[in-house]
Write an enzyme that holds these catalytic residues in place. Structure first.
Site, PDB file in Angstrom:
ATOM      1  N   LYS A 139       0.845  -1.193   0.000  1.00  0.00           N
ATOM      2  CA  LYS A 139       0.000   0.000   0.000  1.00  0.00           C
ATOM      3  C   LYS A 139       0.874   1.235   0.000  1.00  0.00           C
ATOM      4  O   LYS A 139       2.023   1.202   0.432  1.00  0.00           O
ATOM      5  CB  LYS A 139      -0.921   0.009   1.220  1.00  0.00           C
ATOM      6  CG  LYS A 139      -1.998  -1.061   1.177  1.00  0.00           C
ATOM      7  CD  LYS A 139      -2.967  -0.900   2.328  1.00  0.00           C
ATOM      8  CE  LYS A 139      -4.034  -1.974   2.292  1.00  0.00           C
ATOM      9  NZ  LYS A 139      -4.969  -1.853   3.433  1.00  0.00           N
ATOM     10  N   HIS A 142       1.025   7.011   3.284  1.00  0.00           N
ATOM     11  CA  HIS A 142       0.110   8.153   3.306  1.00  0.00           C
ATOM     12  C   HIS A 142       0.391   9.085   4.490  1.00  0.00           C
ATOM     13  O   HIS A 142       1.311   8.852   5.287  1.00  0.00           O
ATOM     14  CB  HIS A 142      -1.356   7.680   3.305  1.00  0.00           C
ATOM     15  CG  HIS A 142      -1.740   6.837   4.482  1.00  0.00           C
ATOM     16  ND1 HIS A 142      -1.788   7.316   5.775  1.00  0.00           N
ATOM     17  CD2 HIS A 142      -2.100   5.532   4.561  1.00  0.00           C
ATOM     18  CE1 HIS A 142      -2.176   6.354   6.591  1.00  0.00           C
ATOM     19  NE2 HIS A 142      -2.361   5.262   5.890  1.00  0.00           N
ATOM     20  N   HIS A 145       0.852   7.767   8.044  1.00  0.00           N
ATOM     21  CA  HIS A 145       2.165   7.177   8.313  1.00  0.00           C
ATOM     22  C   HIS A 145       3.216   8.272   8.526  1.00  0.00           C
ATOM     23  O   HIS A 145       4.125   8.115   9.349  1.00  0.00           O
ATOM     24  CB  HIS A 145       2.598   6.291   7.145  1.00  0.00           C
ATOM     25  CG  HIS A 145       1.699   5.121   6.910  1.00  0.00           C
ATOM     26  ND1 HIS A 145       1.123   4.884   5.689  1.00  0.00           N
ATOM     27  CD2 HIS A 145       1.264   4.144   7.741  1.00  0.00           C
ATOM     28  CE1 HIS A 145       0.374   3.788   5.773  1.00  0.00           C
ATOM     29  NE2 HIS A 145       0.443   3.326   7.005  1.00  0.00           N
TER      30      HIS A 145
END
Length: 376
Positions: A139, A142, A145
């Site tokens: 993933k 973003h 994070h």
């Protein structure tokens, strides 16, 4: 700097009360700074002096406060002394404050500013394990994070500056049923060419499409469960595909961390604790804590009345483990391996913007665990 002023005030109090400076220091504290109003810099608690036997515990405390304040005079260090309810307030000389604030930089101590304070003399030092960032593989990285990464790195730097042995850990979300869905989706409509061209974008698209297909196709749901079962049983084809996803993601993330100037001592992840989860399950069984629910899942009853009204599921009905099972195993393993004195989790907060479309806030996985830590 704060200790300089605190000690100077304590010295004047010691002369007046015929006591040692060290005896007075616990009753003398800094006052928090308020943006909207001016306040004193330090306050002396008369209640603390009475409790410690420095002042008589009988009599009117406010009268004691006013009498003591009347004996104290402003000087080159303290420019104003005022009385509050059971408190004497001290405002320090602003010119001297600026001078003391800049003094370490003139001596070339700028990088250690504030770290030589005696306030840290009594602080415990040891091994601190800081887990931060902790994205899910396959993933995109973003904003949630990024928040955890910046705050976690700050905490790690601070602990290290204070003399702690710091272990920086990135605990990747690299296992679980979501990878069953990703693996099944990739087998159905994934492309090795697209994976090479733009790996995380393609994996993201596959995951979103697999979620969408699973909403109305039972065969996709079964395929996802079967793929994760293959992972748990270490079947070579499933493991090879999963390993490829992991290596691609870590490589992409490392580019981001390098740009941020952040490093990790340990890259760990859920997948490291597959064997240990079985040990956790056996330990819970030996202590008669693991129970079988009507749905066939392995659960621990957390309800105060032991009526199964509040349970934690650790084993699915098909025998596969969950995030919490691996998390327990990870915590035990870390304590045994690193012998840390403290372990700090820096969570990231999940928002709808950080989730793939069609998934929503019911998504299970590492984000839920991290949110739990954030809320206590």
């Amino acid at each position: 700097m704060a200790c300089f002023f605190r000690r100077k005030i304590a010295a004047e109090l010691a002369k007046t009360l015929q006591q040692s400076e060290d005896a007075l220091l616990p009753a003398l504290t800094a006052v928090p700074v308020f943006k909207k109003q001016q306040s004193a810099d330090f306050k002396l608690s008369l209640g603390a002096l009475r409790i410690n036997g420095i002042l008589p515990s009988s009599g009117d405390i406010q009268l004691q406060t006013e009498n003591l304040a009347a004996q104290l005079k402003p000087d080159s260090v303290v420019e104003d002394i005022s009385v509050g309810p059971g408190l004497i307030n001290f405002k320090v000389n602003r010119s001297l404050l600026a001078e003391k604030l800049l003094e370490p930089f003139g001596k070339g101590e700028g990088f250690n500013f504030g770290l030589n304070s005696e306030l840290f003399d009594t602080s415990k030092r040891g091994t601190t394990l800081v887990e931060f960032s902790s994205p899910n593989i396959a993933k995109k990285f973003h904003a949630g994070h990024l928040r955890s990464t910046i705050i976690g790195n700050f905490i790690a730097n601070l602990k290290q500056s204070l003399g702690n042995n710091v272990i920086r850990m990135n605990y990747l979300g690299d296992w679980g049923m979501q990878f069953g869905l990703l693996g099944a989706g990739f087998n159905s409509f994934g492309s090795m060419e697209k994976l090479k061209e733009n790996p995380l974008q393609h994996l993201f698209e596959v995951y979103v499409q697999a979620n969408k297909e699973a909403e109305h196709r039972e065969d996709m749901k079964h395929a996802a469960k079967d793929f994760f079962r293959q992972l748990e049983q270490h079947e070579s084809q499933a493991m090879s595909l999963w390993q490829q996803f992991r290596e691609i993601t870590v490589k992409e993330y490392q580019h981001i961390y390098k740009r941020l100037g952040i490093h990790f001592d340990v890259y760990s992840g859920e997948s490291f604790y597959q064997v240990q989860t079985q040990e956790v399950v056996r330990e819970l069984q030996s202590r008669c804590l693991l129970k079988i629910s009507p749905k066939g899942t392995g659960v621990v009853d957390l309800s105060p009345n032991e009526d199964m009204s509040n349970i934690c599921t650790l084993v699915r009905s098909d025998g596969t483990t969950l995030y919490i099972t691996r998390d327990i195993a990870a915590a035990i393993s870390r304590k045994e391996k690193y012998c840390f004195d403290e372990m700090i989790y820096v969570p990231y907060i999940k928002t709808r913007h950080s989730l793939p479309p069609q998934v929503g806030n019911n998504t299970k996985g590492p984000t839920n665990r991290h949110f739990d830590y954030a809320s206590g």
